[in-house]
Scaffold this active site. Structure first.
Site, short mmCIF file in Angstrom:
data_model
loop_
_atom_site.label_atom_id
_atom_site.label_comp_id
_atom_site.label_asym_id
_atom_site.label_seq_id
_atom_site.Cartn_x
_atom_site.Cartn_y
_atom_site.Cartn_z
N LYS A 34 40.09 29.25 62.12
CA LYS A 34 40.47 27.88 61.74
C LYS A 34 39.66 27.40 60.54
O LYS A 34 40.17 26.68 59.67
CB LYS A 34 40.25 26.93 62.93
CG LYS A 34 41.11 27.23 64.15
CD LYS A 34 40.82 26.26 65.26
CE LYS A 34 41.61 26.59 66.52
NZ LYS A 34 41.21 27.87 67.12
N ASP A 133 37.17 21.60 68.02
CA ASP A 133 37.84 22.57 68.88
C ASP A 133 36.80 23.00 69.93
O ASP A 133 36.15 24.03 69.80
CB ASP A 133 38.32 23.75 68.04
CG ASP A 133 39.15 24.73 68.85
OD1 ASP A 133 39.95 24.28 69.68
OD2 ASP A 133 39.00 25.95 68.66
N CYS A 186 42.03 25.13 74.23
CA CYS A 186 43.05 26.12 74.64
C CYS A 186 43.17 26.08 76.16
O CYS A 186 43.28 27.10 76.83
CB CYS A 186 42.69 27.52 74.14
SG CYS A 186 41.05 28.08 74.60
#
Length: 744
Positions: A34, A133, A186
């Site tokens: 990312k 994240d 996730c």
């Protein structure tokens, strides 16, 4: 380069909508895919325009010079230093000076001094975009990692919730007003997703607003975020260890041994009974009543509460793992999905469901927090959690991912920064954030007004030194300003004395609970970037004819000792981060590109050779030891080992002979001398035996040859060249023989 990356995990950088020239923070960056996406945009990879001419003043004006390097940058941070170094390897392929790699706990990422001064104003924040994240349970990756269910449990998600919230709050504080924060995991668990976003919006008090990015992401299939969910936890007898122990003790081998042991005990008991009977007959049979009376006495003590140890054993028996009838292989879905059937199923599987935080037992309130629960109806309408993106695996044939885009419309309130600081301290210092929720009446009021300050004093300040100073962490209370002023003045004086006496300490590294191990193993503070010494530059400038406009202040060395490498640091990274003292507050892993390297082969006073990694940022200023080559000569340079002069064309050979002695030199491709983005340059070494070496890695050699092919160059066939050389050799030999025959 081609990076293997799952499609769904590339969504957060796209949602963040980074632009060229922006300052971006990736709070949990490793392994770095990312970060590479963000760097391609913010770092202006491939978008910098060539500029200066070496004619005239042998340099470039300041305005054009800025176009040679990216104006934006990405700060890539990871808590684990080992993963941060892995991140450096990933980012090295991008060949950009616009990245700054750090290692610290994301909850403690430093807020710089001038940003602290801007706290509460519209100038608050450091970065235009922040990507959080965060660490998660990873249940969304089940398709590519089915083994995750062996280790998954709900207690893990509940434990991660405060860490995720703390990192997200820190990200919100570091985001500029008008900038964007992306929160992603996730995981599909609402405790790690919507509950964190809802609490962010609740604490933000209007400073953060959810936005829906679907309109600019055509083709994306994403389901809306949830506004309500159930909060569950496993019973103690359903923990991973309990289930593992039960299965271990109840496998076929252990059951057989247990049966054998029970039979042996029963046999021994029978034999002991026969012996007791024989003794009883001899003594008149009066001792038969003894054992039962003793057993009855023990039972009475247990009932009365006097058998403490036995009570614990009874409790332990109650906590034993009991398999559920629903744990079948293969899995059998329920006949109906109504609430009653699901509740029965979850209870049988050992889960406890809470309708509200009031139902949570006091001993579980550190794990099952009030922020884990669904928002009220009013809050749900205000928060608009349906704007979150839930990417399910079956929708796009990929993994599961959760993404939320938040815009910062005004600075965070004092309450929000207090909560942010306390969450971070709690994870490493043991302060309980929601302690006041366990109290009622006057106790709750006192906890709200005073507990923050009292608990904050007990925290090890070395752990939270990277957090905003204590004026940022004072608790909100309802006292009058007149009563607060004397105390505030005293605390400010104490803090001023502390700041003078105590050195600034860096933010902690490593995962929560492991940070102290990392800090003891290695001291990475000696790896900071520092300016080059004044005596280092004169021989380099003379050797390569560097122009007067050469930006010496952007070339730095590591503070660890000898200056083996000179790194080129982009102007934006230097001014926005290094000059503002970020290295005093966080461990720096890497930044910039290698421009000059110390070389032991140097035969002159100059001990630094040109490095291929950052050569494109040195070429514009070099006026000596630089030669332009045709496609054929450039191609011949791109190979390993010694390359003799006679392999090149005559013009190129003459250029090599006029170089002025052995040492490092530059080769540029004709027509691309000023196209710095193509980077058609080679760092070469001239030897005294009429040979040259190419100081380029094999990977980059392949990349250069690939670029030459894209430019239309067709490499000569090696076999044809060898045949042509052999034929020319035979022709020359025949000509010599003919001359000898004629003369004879």
């Amino acid at each position: 380069h081609i990076t293997r990356q799952e499609t769904v995990s590339m969504i957060p950088p796209v949602v963040l909508n980074a632009q060229e020239g922006m300052a971006i923070l990736d709070m949990c960056a490793a392994p770095g895919s990312k970060t590479c996406q963000l760097l391609e945009v913010a770092g202006g990879i491939g978008n910098s325009s060539p500029s200066p001419s070496k004619d005239g003043d042998d340099g470039k004006d300041e305005e054009k010079g800025q176009e040679l390097e990216p104006k934006g940058y990405v700060v890539a941070n990871d808590a684990d230093p080992k993963r941060a170094y892995m991140l450096v390897r990933q980012l090295r392929r991008m060949n950009s000076p616009a990245v700054f790699v750090t290692s610290c706990d994301g909850q403690y990422f430093p807020i710089l001094d001038d940003d602290k001064a801007a706290k509460g104003t519209m100038e608050e924040g450091t970065f235009h975009r922040v990507l959080a994240d965060v660490p998660c349970s990873g249940d969304g990756t089940i398709r590519k990692n089915p083994g995750i269910w062996k280790h998954w449990n709900q207690l893990g998600s509940l434990a991660l919730h405060p860490l995720q919230l703390s990192i997200a709050l820190r990200g919100a504080r570091l985001t500029r007003v008008g900038g964007y924060l992306v929160y992603s995991t996730c995981s599909m668990n609402p405790v790690e997703n919507e509950s964190v976003v809802a609490e962010l919006l609740r604490i933000g008090e209007g400073a953060l607003v959810l936005e829906d990015p679907r309109s600019r992401m055509k083709g994306l299939i994403a389901r809306p975020g949830w506004s309500s969910w159930r909060v569950l936890r496993e019973n103690k007898n359903r923990t991973r260890r309990a289930m593992k122990d039960w299965k271990k003790k109840n496998n076929a081998k252990m059951l057989a041994k247990r049966k054998e042991w029970e039979e042996k005990k029963a046999k021994e008991k029978e034999e002991a009974g026969e012996n007791d009977g024989t003794n009883g007959d001899k003594d008149g049979g009066e001792e038969e009543e003894g054992p039962p009376a003793k057993e009855a006495k023990l039972d009475e003590n247990q009932t009365a509460g006097g058998g403490g140890g036995e009570e614990k054993k009874e409790e332990a028996k109650e906590e034993k793992y009991v398999p559920s009838p629903y744990e079948t292989i293969p899995y059998v879905p329920p006949k109906t999905w109504d609430d009653e059937a699901l509740r029965e199923r979850t209870t049988s599987l050992g889960f406890v469901e809470y309708a509200s935080y009031d139902e949570v037992e006091p001993e579980w309130r550190r794990r099952v927090r009030g922020s884990c629960f669904s928002p009220t109806e009013e809050e749900a309408k205000e928060f608009e959690l349906h704007k979150c993106l839930r990417c399910l695996p079956q929708d796009m044939d990929t993994g599961g991912f959760f993404v939320a885009l938040l815009k910062k419309v005004k600075p965070l309130s004092k309450n929000a920064t207090d909560r942010m600081n306390m969450l971070a301290r709690e994870s490493r210092g043991g302060v309980e954030v929601d302690a006041h929720l366990c109290k009622t009446g006057d106790e709750e009021k006192d906890a709200k007004t005073g507990s923050v300050e009292k608990e904050g004093e007990d925290v090890n300040m070395a752990e939270s030194s990277a957090v905003e100073d204590t004026t940022d962490a004072e608790p909100a209370n309802g006292r009058k300003e007149e009563e607060d002023k004397p105390k505030e003045e005293e605390s400010n004086k104490k803090e001023e004395i502390k700041e003078k006496e105590e050195p600034i300490q860096k933010a902690p590294m490593g995962k929560v609970g492991m940070h102290h191990k990392h800090q003891k193993k290695a001291d990475l503070s000696k790896e900071d970037f520092v300016p080059c010494g004044p005596t280092l530059w004169p021989p380099i400038v003379e050797e390569y004819g560097l122009a007067p406009t050469f930006p010496k202040d952007q070339f730095m060395i590591r503070a660890s000792g000898e200056a083996k490498v000179l790194y080129f640091i982009s102007k934006s990274v230097k001014e926005d981060l290094i000059d503002r003292g970020i290295q005093d507050r966080v461990t720096v892993i890497n930044s910039g590109l290698k421009a000059f390297e110390r070389c032991s082969l140097q035969e002159k006073n100059v001990i630094y050779r040109l490095s291929q990694e950052g050569i494109q940022y040195v070429v514009p200023y070099v006026t000596k030891r630089i030669i332009s080559a045709s496609m054929d000569d450039f191609y011949k340079c791109v190979q390993t080992g010694f390359i003799s002069f006679d392999k090149f064309s005559e013009p190129f050979q003459k250029g090599l002979e006029g170089m002025g002695g052995p040492g490092s030199f530059l080769v540029t491709l004709e027509g691309y001398e000023k196209d710095y983005t193509k980077k058609m340059y080679l760092s070469m070494w001239l030897r005294s035996n009429k040979a040259v070496n190419c100081f380029v890695t094999k990977i980059e050699m392949d990349a250069i040859l690939s670029k030459m092919g894209a430019l239309g160059y067709v490499a000569p066939n090696v076999e044809d060249e060898e045949k042509a050389e052999a034929v020319s050799g035979l022709v020359e030999k025949a000509a010599v023989e003919d001359k000898m025959d004629v003369s004879s």
